[in-house]
Design a protein around this motif. Structure first.
Motif, mmCIF file in Angstrom:
data_model
loop_
_atom_site.group_PDB
_atom_site.id
_atom_site.type_symbol
_atom_site.label_atom_id
_atom_site.label_comp_id
_atom_site.label_asym_id
_atom_site.label_seq_id
_atom_site.Cartn_x
_atom_site.Cartn_y
_atom_site.Cartn_z
ATOM 1 N N LEU A 169 0.858 -1.197 0.000
ATOM 2 C CA LEU A 169 0.000 0.000 0.000
ATOM 3 C C LEU A 169 0.887 1.237 0.000
ATOM 4 O O LEU A 169 1.956 1.226 0.596
ATOM 5 C CB LEU A 169 -0.919 0.018 1.228
ATOM 6 N N PRO A 170 0.455 2.297 -0.665
ATOM 7 C CA PRO A 170 1.307 3.486 -0.728
ATOM 8 C C PRO A 170 1.599 4.057 0.650
ATOM 9 O O PRO A 170 0.721 4.111 1.508
ATOM 10 C CB PRO A 170 0.476 4.495 -1.541
ATOM 11 N N VAL A 171 2.862 4.424 0.867
ATOM 12 C CA VAL A 171 3.243 5.046 2.143
ATOM 13 C C VAL A 171 3.497 6.526 1.865
ATOM 14 O O VAL A 171 4.270 6.866 0.984
ATOM 15 C CB VAL A 171 4.537 4.410 2.698
ATOM 16 N N SER A 172 2.805 7.375 2.595
ATOM 17 C CA SER A 172 3.016 8.795 2.316
ATOM 18 C C SER A 172 4.192 9.312 3.143
ATOM 19 O O SER A 172 4.483 8.798 4.211
ATOM 20 C CB SER A 172 1.747 9.595 2.606
ATOM 21 N N GLU A 173 4.805 10.332 2.606
ATOM 22 C CA GLU A 173 6.012 10.866 3.248
ATOM 23 C C GLU A 173 5.690 11.541 4.576
ATOM 24 O O GLU A 173 6.264 11.236 5.599
ATOM 25 C CB GLU A 173 6.676 11.887 2.319
ATOM 26 N N GLY A 174 4.759 12.446 4.512
ATOM 27 C CA GLY A 174 4.440 13.199 5.730
ATOM 28 C C GLY A 174 3.370 12.513 6.539
ATOM 29 O O GLY A 174 3.437 11.322 6.815
ATOM 30 N N LYS A 175 2.373 13.298 6.913
ATOM 31 C CA LYS A 175 1.248 12.800 7.690
ATOM 32 C C LYS A 175 0.524 11.726 6.883
ATOM 33 O O LYS A 175 0.209 11.927 5.711
ATOM 34 C CB LYS A 175 0.300 13.993 7.891
ATOM 35 N N ALA A 176 0.355 10.564 7.472
ATOM 36 C CA ALA A 176 -0.249 9.454 6.738
ATOM 37 C C ALA A 176 -1.636 9.833 6.238
ATOM 38 O O ALA A 176 -2.423 10.430 6.963
ATOM 39 C CB ALA A 176 -0.343 8.240 7.646
ATOM 40 N N LYS A 177 -1.903 9.512 4.996
ATOM 41 C CA LYS A 177 -3.233 9.778 4.459
ATOM 42 C C LYS A 177 -3.990 8.464 4.462
ATOM 43 O O LYS A 177 -3.719 7.566 3.678
ATOM 44 C CB LYS A 177 -3.119 10.345 3.036
ATOM 45 N N ARG A 178 -4.895 8.321 5.401
ATOM 46 C CA ARG A 178 -5.595 7.056 5.592
ATOM 47 C C ARG A 178 -6.977 7.048 4.958
ATOM 48 O O ARG A 178 -7.611 6.006 4.893
ATOM 49 C CB ARG A 178 -5.791 6.795 7.084
ATOM 50 N N VAL A 179 -7.457 8.213 4.603
ATOM 51 C CA VAL A 179 -8.822 8.274 4.068
ATOM 52 C C VAL A 179 -8.802 8.904 2.692
ATOM 53 O O VAL A 179 -8.258 9.991 2.500
ATOM 54 C CB VAL A 179 -9.739 9.140 4.976
ATOM 55 N N ILE A 180 -9.379 8.200 1.726
ATOM 56 C CA ILE A 180 -9.551 8.808 0.407
ATOM 57 C C ILE A 180 -11.046 8.868 0.148
ATOM 58 O O ILE A 180 -11.721 7.838 0.100
ATOM 59 C CB ILE A 180 -8.828 7.977 -0.677
ATOM 60 N N ASP A 181 -11.547 10.081 0.065
ATOM 61 C CA ASP A 181 -12.983 10.245 -0.157
ATOM 62 C C ASP A 181 -13.173 10.650 -1.614
ATOM 63 O O ASP A 181 -12.923 11.783 -1.993
ATOM 64 C CB ASP A 181 -13.527 11.316 0.804
ATOM 65 N N ASN A 182 -13.593 9.688 -2.432
ATOM 66 C CA ASN A 182 -13.727 9.952 -3.868
ATOM 67 C C ASN A 182 -15.144 10.351 -4.260
ATOM 68 O O ASN A 182 -15.467 10.405 -5.445
ATOM 69 C CB ASN A 182 -13.337 8.691 -4.669
ATOM 70 N N ARG A 183 -15.981 10.584 -3.268
ATOM 71 C CA ARG A 183 -17.360 10.952 -3.612
ATOM 72 C C ARG A 183 -17.361 12.341 -4.236
ATOM 73 O O ARG A 183 -16.670 13.233 -3.737
ATOM 74 C CB ARG A 183 -18.241 10.947 -2.359
ATOM 75 N N PRO A 184 -18.137 12.507 -5.316
ATOM 76 C CA PRO A 184 -18.173 13.845 -5.912
ATOM 77 C C PRO A 184 -18.701 14.848 -4.903
ATOM 78 O O PRO A 184 -19.688 14.573 -4.216
ATOM 79 C CB PRO A 184 -19.150 13.691 -7.088
#
Ligand code: AMP
Ligand code: ZN
Length: 437
Positions: A419-434
């Protein structure tokens, strides 16, 4: 248009009288609050030791804000201000740590709350000739029982259908001639889509109105539902900390939600500075409940973004109108009307020894409904030819998450490190709802 009022005296009360009433009720509420150890201490620090210390409405600003965290720390009975024997009901809403915030109601509290909801319903033009199908969750969530009681108070025939099972919803509508429904806006869109798929003819149902709330939606979504279903849709706003539904509601002018100012005091603050914003500006809504003795809550930071309209409403009500809620100032997600804090999922997932360190939540639209996918990393050795252990683990994670947040997620297992590891603050939520608001 002719407007009808449930409580004409209060709904059209001149603003000066309304302010006097608010002051009187604020003093009463403060005297209840002072019976709890929490407020006794908090208010003492602000120099308030009795209702007499509240001399004008301006004194409200001396009272410190109350947060969801405060309510959680007071779980279970810390905010109860009447003897336990006086309490006839409790409701609760979900929280970050799994500790719910709990609200207690005396008989009087239930009666006042029911009156608030009746006022909202009646103000949309409903009366006892209506058949009301309450397509929202019953139980600890306030929406079910709150609207149920309000509907009965107005004298409508109430069908406690709860949500789900659209085929049964259509049958109930057809059999009993339902004219009004209450649901989340996403469920209304789902109902419309299912109607088309199942070939239910619009002429076979008598629906003419819907109350839609529990989650943010835009003016465009309202119009879409109104056009597709050929009904009037009214925005309904409430939160369990302030009783549930019946806090603010649209009248037939549909230009903002009247906040019932004889029952609540509303303020809009800048969430960063915590100072009040200029009249009419947007910010976070802070509410004080003036209509509950068993759990008085003062200056509650709702985290909801709104603002007041400044001009008068053509309906003749004097209570100020809130703008449609556009979002929140915290990370709470609303998934198909259910409040979910990412930390609730984190807690469950991280407690499972089979799960690695990285996980991701993705929220998207599937048709008109929201869909939550939780992606978790698991050890390499589990990815073998035999898929049975994988399926069992996936199901275990799904069930555990569902037990915590009530929503059944789709669970994806990924190899450790993939799973992608983010550099800074971990991004755990992706809200793709329009975002259409
Ligand atoms: P609960 O305490 O579980 O009833 O959840 C209350 C929260 O739901 C509110 O603080 C809002 O964030 C959201 N909510 C309720 N009604 C609406 C509405 N009409 N529009 C936008 N958000 C809403
Ligand atoms: Zn109005």
């Amino acid at each position: 248009m002719s407007y009808q009022y449930w409580d004409p005296e209060f709904e059209t009360m001149p603003r000066g009288e309304l302010a006097a009433l608010q002051l009187q009720k604020l003093k009463e509420t403060v005297s209840y609050a002072l019976r709890t150890a929490f407020y006794k201490e908090r208010l003492a620090k602000a120099g308030i030791t009795g209702p007499g210390d509240i001399k004008s409405l301006a004194d409200l600003r001396r009272i410190p804000y109350t947060t969801k965290q405060d309510l959680r720390e007071g779980f279970p009975y810390g905010f109860l201000s009447v003897p336990r024997e006086e309490v006839v009901r409790l409701h609760a809403s979900s929280g970050t740590t799994g500790i719910p915030t709990t609200i207690y109601f005396s008989k009087k509290d239930i009666a006042l709350w029911t009156g608030n909801v009746a006022r909202c319903i009646y103000g949309t033009g409903c009366n006892k000739t209506d058949v009301f199908q309450n397509m929202i969750t019953y139980g600890l969530f306030t929406g079910g029982l709150g609207f149920h009681a309000g509907g009965e108070e107005v004298g409508m025939l109430v069908i406690p259908s709860g949500p789900g099972n659209t085929a049964r919803q259509f049958r109930l509508m057809q059999d009993f001639g339902t004219t009004v429904v209450h649901a989340t806006p996403s469920f209304l869109l789902h109902v419309e889509a299912r109607m088309r798929e199942e070939g239910v003819k619009r002429e076979s149902i008598k629906l003419r109105k819907a109350f839609a709330g529990a989650e943010p939606y835009s003016e465009d979504t309202r119009k879409r539902i109104e056009e597709l279903l050929r009904i009037d849709v009214y925005n309904s706003y409430g939160l369990s900390e302030m009783n549930g539904p019946g806090v603010a509601f649209e009248c037939q002018a549909k230009n903002g939600l009247h906040l019932w100012e004889d029952r609540y005091i509303g303020e809009i603050i800048n969430p960063d500075t915590l100072e009040p914003v200029e009249d009419g500006e947007a910010g976070e809504l802070v509410l004080t409940c003036l209509c509950r003795e068993a759990t008085p809550i003062l200056r509650y930071r709702t985290r909801d973004l709104s603002g007041f309209y400044t001009e008068a409403c053509p309906c003749g009500r004097t209570h100020r109108r809130l703008r449609r809620i556009t979002g929140r100032t915290d990370d709470m997600l609303i998934i198909n009307g259910v409040n979910v804090f990412p930390s609730q999922i984190e807690e469950v997932v991280m407690a499972m020894k089979e799960v690695g360190n990285n996980y991701l939540m993705v929220v998207e639209k599937e048709g008109v409904l929201d869909r939550l996918t939780v992606k978790v990393e698991v050890g390499k050795n589990i990815f073998m030819d035999d898929t049975r252990p994988l399926n069992a683990l996936r199901e275990k994670i799904r069930q555990t998450i569902q037990a915590s947040i009530t929503i059944s997620p789709r669970v994806e297992l990924h190899e450790g490190g993939s799973l992608p590891v983010s550099e800074g603050k971990a991004k755990r939520v992706i809200d793709n709802r329009p975002r259409d608001i």
